[in-house]
Design an enzyme around this catalytic site. Structure first.
Site, PDB file in Angstrom:
ATOM      1  N   GLN A  41       0.809  -1.222   0.000  1.00  0.00           N
ATOM      2  CA  GLN A  41       0.000   0.000   0.000  1.00  0.00           C
ATOM      3  C   GLN A  41       0.842   1.271   0.000  1.00  0.00           C
ATOM      4  O   GLN A  41       0.392   2.319  -0.468  1.00  0.00           O
ATOM      5  CB  GLN A  41      -0.936   0.008   1.211  1.00  0.00           C
ATOM      6  CG  GLN A  41      -2.153  -0.891   1.090  1.00  0.00           C
ATOM      7  CD  GLN A  41      -3.178  -0.380   0.098  1.00  0.00           C
ATOM      8  OE1 GLN A  41      -3.268   0.817  -0.180  1.00  0.00           O
ATOM      9  NE2 GLN A  41      -3.973  -1.297  -0.442  1.00  0.00           N
ATOM     10  N   ALA A 101       2.946  -8.786   9.862  1.00  0.00           N
ATOM     11  CA  ALA A 101       4.108  -9.308  10.599  1.00  0.00           C
ATOM     12  C   ALA A 101       5.137  -8.207  10.818  1.00  0.00           C
ATOM     13  O   ALA A 101       5.751  -8.115  11.890  1.00  0.00           O
ATOM     14  CB  ALA A 101       4.728 -10.475   9.837  1.00  0.00           C
ATOM     15  N   HIS A 124      -5.403  -1.565   7.630  1.00  0.00           N
ATOM     16  CA  HIS A 124      -5.879  -2.920   7.923  1.00  0.00           C
ATOM     17  C   HIS A 124      -6.141  -2.974   9.424  1.00  0.00           C
ATOM     18  O   HIS A 124      -5.360  -2.453  10.214  1.00  0.00           O
ATOM     19  CB  HIS A 124      -4.799  -3.925   7.530  1.00  0.00           C
ATOM     20  CG  HIS A 124      -5.250  -5.357   7.479  1.00  0.00           C
ATOM     21  ND1 HIS A 124      -6.575  -5.723   7.326  1.00  0.00           N
ATOM     22  CD2 HIS A 124      -4.543  -6.511   7.556  1.00  0.00           C
ATOM     23  CE1 HIS A 124      -6.646  -7.049   7.291  1.00  0.00           C
ATOM     24  NE2 HIS A 124      -5.445  -7.547   7.444  1.00  0.00           N
ATOM     25  N   GLY A 153      -2.544  -1.560  -3.592  1.00  0.00           N
ATOM     26  CA  GLY A 153      -1.942  -0.248  -3.775  1.00  0.00           C
ATOM     27  C   GLY A 153      -1.666   0.044  -5.240  1.00  0.00           C
ATOM     28  O   GLY A 153      -1.724   1.202  -5.681  1.00  0.00           O
ATOM     29  N   ASP A 208     -12.170  -8.407   5.479  1.00  0.00           N
ATOM     30  CA  ASP A 208     -10.991  -8.458   4.614  1.00  0.00           C
ATOM     31  C   ASP A 208     -10.389  -9.864   4.569  1.00  0.00           C
ATOM     32  O   ASP A 208     -10.098 -10.400   3.490  1.00  0.00           O
ATOM     33  CB  ASP A 208      -9.944  -7.454   5.094  1.00  0.00           C
ATOM     34  CG  ASP A 208      -8.789  -7.311   4.119  1.00  0.00           C
ATOM     35  OD1 ASP A 208      -9.019  -6.776   3.026  1.00  0.00           O
ATOM     36  OD2 ASP A 208      -7.667  -7.739   4.447  1.00  0.00           O
TER      37      ASP A 208
END
Length: 348
Positions: A41, A101, A124, A153, A208
């Protein structure tokens, strides 16, 4: 903010007509936006913000591929491109766009720079929703907001350059300053959203994760493979099987759905196709609904999140990922796809 009726359900949305780009620039005129992470993104959002006249800098590790990519995209070391800690220090708004992560790994560093009044921005809801697993717990004196473009993105940037917008959801988890709403909507407009619809961090991540594993990626690949294999097992050539499974869907039919809906697409196909589609869509719904129900329960229980954390935190994650993607890429179906794409008129 407008209230729109979607199939009998009213939702709050914000459009560019009621919250203009000029208003967004005014809201953010004294802010410095630091985009941390330049992977999925980061490039699209940061470049769109910059082109829209916002004060944007990028924070990234030196001597990395993404640092070099940022330079190639026009970010200037020492002016608009900085090491992560310096970018965090300069920012009033921290756009935390690392992978899930990566957010876990870098969080101890980010925490040090979350001074009162700053805004912490996500695309997110993962890190906040699963905070017991991620340990991402912001201090109470910062705004915590979310703008989640409904696409990659790459698509966000491509549509921006075409003069279009990619719809986004927005959420406010914490309003410490009293201006979280103006901040989140201004940023949503700034990154190139078509319109913004209200959600929560939890609803965003639940939908999502379900969508990615479902119709957007996991389910669609599974259905492609099932139909392709069935056609091949019954004597159809790779070209015929791929065209009937993927090419016609992506190049011909889905643009019609995007334009005016599924019924309009049906109405613009043969009567034989219409009859078959209307007869068979419910059996497919009934066959897959239990899988989606199981998937949603796994998401809500946090099991999908934990699997992602465990997998993506391993040192050899990239090696394993590349191997899995290679297996997909080298399957007959997608090798056929490579050949078919080369034969498209625009490639000849």
């Amino acid at each position: 903010m407008a209230t729109i009726n979607f199939g009998g359900v009213e939702e709050k949305v914000v459009t560019r007509e009621e919250f203009s780009l000029e208003k967004a620039r005014e809201v953010m005129k004294d802010e410095t936006i630091a985009v941390i992470g330049y992977g999925v993104q980061g490039p699209g959002q940061s470049l769109n913000l910059k082109d829209n006249g916002f004060n944007v800098i990028v924070g990234q590790r030196k001597a990395s591929k993404t640092w070099d990519k940022a330079i190639a995209d026009g970010w200037v070391p020492g002016e608009t491109l900085f090491e992560i800690e310096e970018a965090l220090d300069r920012a009033t708004v921290i756009q935390y766009l690392l992978s899930d992560a990566g957010q876990i790994a870098v969080w101890p560093t980010v925490q040090k720079y979350l001074k009162p009044g700053k805004a912490l921005y996500f695309s997110h809801g993962f890190g906040i929703t699963y905070k017991e697993r991620t340990n991402i717990v912001p201090p109470k004196d910062v705004d915590v907001i979310l703008v989640a473009p409904k696409g990659s993105g790459t698509s966000l940037r491509r549509m921006f350059l075409e003069g279009r917008g990619l719809n986004s959801s927005y959420a406010i988890f914490q309003d410490a300053t009293g201006k979280a709403f103006d901040r989140v909507v201004a940023l949503g407009i700034g990154v190139g959203s078509g319109y913004l619809f209200e959600t929560t961090f939890k609803r965003e991540v639940y939908s999502d994760l379900t969508g990615e594993r479902g119709t957007l990626m996991g389910c669609i690949q599974g259905i492609f493979a099932a139909q392709y294999d069935t056609l091949r097992e019954n004597g159809h050539t790779p070209s015929e099987a791929f065209n009937e499974t993927v090419e016609e869907l992506t190049q011909s039919l889905m643009p019609l759905v995007a334009e005016n809906g599924m019924d309009w697409m049906y109405a613009n196909t043969s009567t034989t196709a219409q009859r078959g589609a209307l007869d068979w869509w419910k059996p497919f719904r009934d066959a897959t609904k239990p899988v989606f129900e199981k998937l949603y329960k796994e998401v809500a229980a946090g099991n999908e999140a934990q699997r992602s954390i465990d997998s993506n935190s391993q040192d050899d994650y990239r090696v394993k990922l590349d191997a899995e993607l290679k297996e997909l890429r080298e399957s007959e179906m997608w090798r056929a796809g490579t050949a078919v794409r080369k034969l498209r008129p625009e490639n000849n």
